[in-house]
Design a protein around this motif. Structure first.
Motif, PDB file in Angstrom:
ATOM      1  N   GLY A  15      37.785   7.296  24.319  1.00 32.14           N
ATOM      2  CA  GLY A  15      38.964   8.172  24.277  1.00 32.14           C
ATOM      3  C   GLY A  15      40.167   7.422  24.837  1.00 32.14           C
ATOM      4  N   ARG A  16      40.999   8.143  25.574  1.00 27.70           N
ATOM      5  CA  ARG A  16      42.244   7.551  26.054  1.00 27.70           C
ATOM      6  C   ARG A  16      41.991   6.324  26.940  1.00 27.70           C
ATOM      7  NH1 ARG A  16      47.377  10.058  28.957  1.00 27.70           N
ATOM      8  NH2 ARG A  16      48.739   8.418  28.222  1.00 27.70           N
ATOM      9  N   MET A  17      41.185   6.489  27.987  1.00 28.40           N
ATOM     10  CA  MET A  17      40.957   5.368  28.909  1.00 28.40           C
ATOM     11  C   MET A  17      40.071   4.307  28.268  1.00 28.40           C
ATOM     12  SD  MET A  17      42.760   5.906  31.503  1.00 28.40           S
ATOM     13  CE  MET A  17      42.227   4.568  32.547  1.00 28.40           C
ATOM     14  N   ASP A  39      30.488   6.222  21.498  1.00 25.34           N
ATOM     15  CA  ASP A  39      31.152   7.513  21.693  1.00 25.34           C
ATOM     16  C   ASP A  39      30.349   8.557  20.938  1.00 25.34           C
ATOM     17  OD1 ASP A  39      33.162   9.769  21.552  1.00 25.34           O
ATOM     18  OD2 ASP A  39      34.427   8.260  22.497  1.00 25.34           O
ATOM     19  N   ARG A  44      35.556   8.050  16.134  1.00 28.26           N
ATOM     20  CA  ARG A  44      36.454   7.486  17.147  1.00 28.26           C
ATOM     21  C   ARG A  44      35.959   6.103  17.583  1.00 28.26           C
ATOM     22  NH1 ARG A  44      37.846  11.496  21.857  1.00 28.26           N
ATOM     23  NH2 ARG A  44      39.016  12.463  20.178  1.00 28.26           N
ATOM     24  N   GLU A  99      34.687   4.615  35.381  1.00 27.80           N
ATOM     25  CA  GLU A  99      35.929   5.342  35.634  1.00 27.80           C
ATOM     26  C   GLU A  99      35.658   6.434  36.650  1.00 27.80           C
ATOM     27  OE1 GLU A  99      38.900   5.390  35.591  1.00 27.80           O
ATOM     28  OE2 GLU A  99      39.401   3.764  34.246  1.00 27.80           O
ATOM     29  N   LYS A 100      36.679   6.785  37.421  1.00 27.04           N
ATOM     30  CA  LYS A 100      36.503   7.894  38.349  1.00 27.04           C
ATOM     31  C   LYS A 100      36.398   9.182  37.541  1.00 27.04           C
ATOM     32  CE  LYS A 100      39.916  10.406  38.018  1.00 27.04           C
ATOM     33  NZ  LYS A 100      40.403  11.241  37.135  1.00 27.04           N
ATOM     34  N   TYR A 283      45.520  -1.393  36.305  1.00 28.51           N
ATOM     35  CA  TYR A 283      44.316  -1.374  35.456  1.00 28.51           C
ATOM     36  C   TYR A 283      43.950  -2.805  35.034  1.00 28.51           C
ATOM     37  CZ  TYR A 283      45.100   3.694  34.778  1.00 28.51           C
ATOM     38  OH  TYR A 283      45.272   5.040  34.958  1.00 28.51           O
TER      39      TYR A 283
HETATM   40  P1  NAI Z   1      39.019  11.373  26.748  1.00 28.84           P
HETATM   41  O1  NAI Z   1      38.597  12.779  26.513  1.00 28.84           O
HETATM   42  O2  NAI Z   1      40.290  10.874  26.165  1.00 28.84           O
HETATM   43  O3  NAI Z   1      37.853  10.390  26.287  1.00 28.84           O
HETATM   44  C1  NAI Z   1      36.492  10.601  26.579  1.00 28.84           C
HETATM   45  C2  NAI Z   1      35.677  10.094  25.394  1.00 28.84           C
HETATM   46  O4  NAI Z   1      34.293  10.126  25.751  1.00 28.84           O
HETATM   47  C3  NAI Z   1      35.847  10.946  24.139  1.00 28.84           C
HETATM   48  O5  NAI Z   1      36.121  10.097  23.040  1.00 28.84           O
HETATM   49  C4  NAI Z   1      34.480  11.645  24.002  1.00 28.84           C
HETATM   50  O6  NAI Z   1      34.133  11.886  22.641  1.00 28.84           O
HETATM   51  C5  NAI Z   1      33.569  10.651  24.633  1.00 28.84           C
HETATM   52  N1  NAI Z   1      32.310  11.192  25.171  1.00 28.84           N
HETATM   53  C6  NAI Z   1      32.044  12.440  25.624  1.00 28.84           C
HETATM   54  N2  NAI Z   1      30.772  12.506  26.070  1.00 28.84           N
HETATM   55  C7  NAI Z   1      30.228  11.288  25.892  1.00 28.84           C
HETATM   56  C8  NAI Z   1      28.957  10.726  26.148  1.00 28.84           C
HETATM   57  N3  NAI Z   1      27.967  11.440  26.702  1.00 28.84           N
HETATM   58  N4  NAI Z   1      28.735   9.431  25.811  1.00 28.84           N
HETATM   59  C9  NAI Z   1      29.715   8.675  25.238  1.00 28.84           C
HETATM   60  N5  NAI Z   1      30.946   9.165  24.980  1.00 28.84           N
HETATM   61  C10 NAI Z   1      31.206  10.442  25.302  1.00 28.84           C
HETATM   62  O7  NAI Z   1      39.033  11.210  28.351  1.00 28.84           O
HETATM   63  P2  NAI Z   1      39.804  10.092  29.223  1.00 28.84           P
HETATM   64  O8  NAI Z   1      41.104  10.643  29.686  1.00 28.84           O
HETATM   65  O9  NAI Z   1      39.756   8.800  28.524  1.00 28.84           O
HETATM   66  O10 NAI Z   1      38.866  10.059  30.530  1.00 28.84           O
HETATM   67  C11 NAI Z   1      37.675   9.306  30.571  1.00 28.84           C
HETATM   68  C12 NAI Z   1      37.310   9.019  32.021  1.00 28.84           C
HETATM   69  O11 NAI Z   1      38.395   8.304  32.622  1.00 28.84           O
HETATM   70  C13 NAI Z   1      37.093  10.264  32.891  1.00 28.84           C
HETATM   71  O12 NAI Z   1      36.089   9.997  33.827  1.00 28.84           O
HETATM   72  C14 NAI Z   1      38.447  10.438  33.588  1.00 28.84           C
HETATM   73  O13 NAI Z   1      38.360  11.119  34.821  1.00 28.84           O
HETATM   74  C15 NAI Z   1      38.849   8.992  33.796  1.00 28.84           C
HETATM   75  N6  NAI Z   1      40.299   8.780  33.905  1.00 28.84           N
HETATM   76  C16 NAI Z   1      40.710   7.882  34.837  1.00 28.84           C
HETATM   77  C17 NAI Z   1      42.054   7.636  35.006  1.00 28.84           C
HETATM   78  C18 NAI Z   1      42.489   6.645  36.029  1.00 28.84           C
HETATM   79  O14 NAI Z   1      43.669   6.593  36.312  1.00 28.84           O
HETATM   80  N7  NAI Z   1      41.630   5.828  36.586  1.00 28.84           N
HETATM   81  C19 NAI Z   1      43.071   8.327  34.212  1.00 28.84           C
HETATM   82  C20 NAI Z   1      42.510   9.226  33.217  1.00 28.84           C
HETATM   83  C21 NAI Z   1      41.176   9.436  33.091  1.00 28.84           C
END
Ligand code: NAI
Length: 339
Positions: A15-17, A39, A44, A99-100, A283
């Protein structure tokens, strides 16, 4: 681990990160390449892996970890999915950047802590990237010199332009304040012992039912207080600021004064719009440091203990939000592996 030309990384969650980390490893970081993207959303994963020669795509994290061409794992799936992947990676003795949050609650974080202890060596780094931000690094270095005297209080501000639709009031603590929890522990070298959460009448710009902003007070075992204004629908920008008040002076970061303009009888600057902009360099440094340490067979960044402590503090914070009052944080004794 034997030194290789490149660390071969499986990225779980694109996803995003995850997608940003894939781009970072392929284009910015030295010494690593992405060999698998996983994923649950296959389309995706395919899109994110498409530009990378020979990169496999799958929907099953555990199958990816078993592949011959995977030396290390970067977990960027949502928090509740982390534990299963972490335990599988530890079973295979694979280095991990997670990731946290490490996991969303203290009990599951403790299971990961116990699995790593059973393995007998550290394998997990947690994505608390503020420890790699140039301003935070300078602040920590200044505090370490002792010039300012003993830290008494930290005032933190954490503001986002707008919250995503799935954001809940508890997530202001568990997803956002989690960063200040780690930053406070790291800057002061203290553990957090109690949490209180106060809340003004919510902003009219917050989605219905979202308690936004909140004001969180963390107490530490070193006798310091750390307060956090968390405001995830401030509308104007992404701001992370911290001021440490010490016995002989104060130090403050996050004012965004890197570029100040003077024009037409006004002065000013710009405000970052999100974390990928504000913390882009952090990062990069975080992932590079993880790759470098992993290739040396070491873990140098925030680890499983830090992830566990943050999870326990956030759990107490969510209880303080929901039940009111001051909630104490109960941690197990720190195992020798993390001292
Ligand atoms: P997101 O929702 O954009 O991406 C998550 C992805 O994981 C999605 O593509 C989803 O389909 C996939 N997914 C869901 N369950 C799964 C599984 N069991 N196995 C494999 N893929 C799976 O979320 P985002 O924002 O990318 O967040 C991801 C992680 O990064 C979270 O733990 C969040 O807390 C952390 N994060 C950390 C930040 C930082 O500043 N260090 C900032 C934003 C998020």
């Amino acid at each position: 681990m034997t030194q290789r030309a490149d660390l071969r990384v499986a990225v779980i969650g694109s996803g995003r990160m995850g997608a940003d980390h894939v781009r970072r490893i392929q284009q910015t970081i030295k010494g690593a390449r992405v060999t698998a993207v996983v994923d649950v959303d296959a389309e995706r994963a395919k899109r994110v892996a498409a530009p990378i020669d020979g990169c496999t795509v799958s929907t099953d994290p555990l199958a990816a970890l078993a592949a011959d061409d995977v030396d290390a794992v970067l977990i960027a799936s949502p928090g509740p999915a982390h534990e299963a992947t972490l335990l599988a990676a530890l079973e295979r003795d694979l280095p991990v950047l997670c990731e946290k949050p490490l996991t969303p609650d203290a009990a599951s974080a403790l299971r990961v802590l116990e699995a790593e202890q059973a393995l007998g060596h550290r394998r997990i780094q947690v994505g608390f990237m503020r420890r790699y931000d140039a301003e935070y690094v300078r602040l920590k270095a200044l505090l370490r010199t002792g010039q300012l005297g003993r830290p008494l209080m930290v005032h933190n501000r954490h503001r986002n332009v707008a919250s995503p639709p799935f954001f809940t009031s508890a997530m202001l603590i568990s997803d956002s304040v989690a960063h200040e929890v780690d930053a406070t522990r790291w800057l002061l070298g203290h553990e957090i012992t109690a949490v209180t959460v106060l809340r003004p009448a919510p902003s009219a710009n917050a989605p219905d039912h979202l308690l936004d902003p909140q004001f969180v007070v963390l107490e530490t075992d070193g006798g310091a207080l750390s307060d956090v204004e968390i405001f995830v629908n401030c509308g104007f920008g992404y701001q992370v600021q911290a001021e440490v008040v010490c016995e002989r002076g104060t130090a403050r970061i996050g004012d965004g004064h890197a570029l100040v303009t003077h024009m037409a009888a006004r002065w000013g600057g710009t405000i970052a719009q999100d974390y990928t902009e504000r913390f882009a360099d952090a990062y990069d440094r975080e992932v590079q440091a993880w790759v470098d340490a992993t290739r040396r067979g070491e873990v140098t960044g925030p680890g499983t203990w830090d992830g566990y402590a943050a999870a326990a503090v956030c759990e107490a914070g969510v209880r303080a939000l929901e039940e009111g009052g001051r909630v104490t944080v109960e941690l197990v004794d720190k195992p020798a592996l993390y001292r």
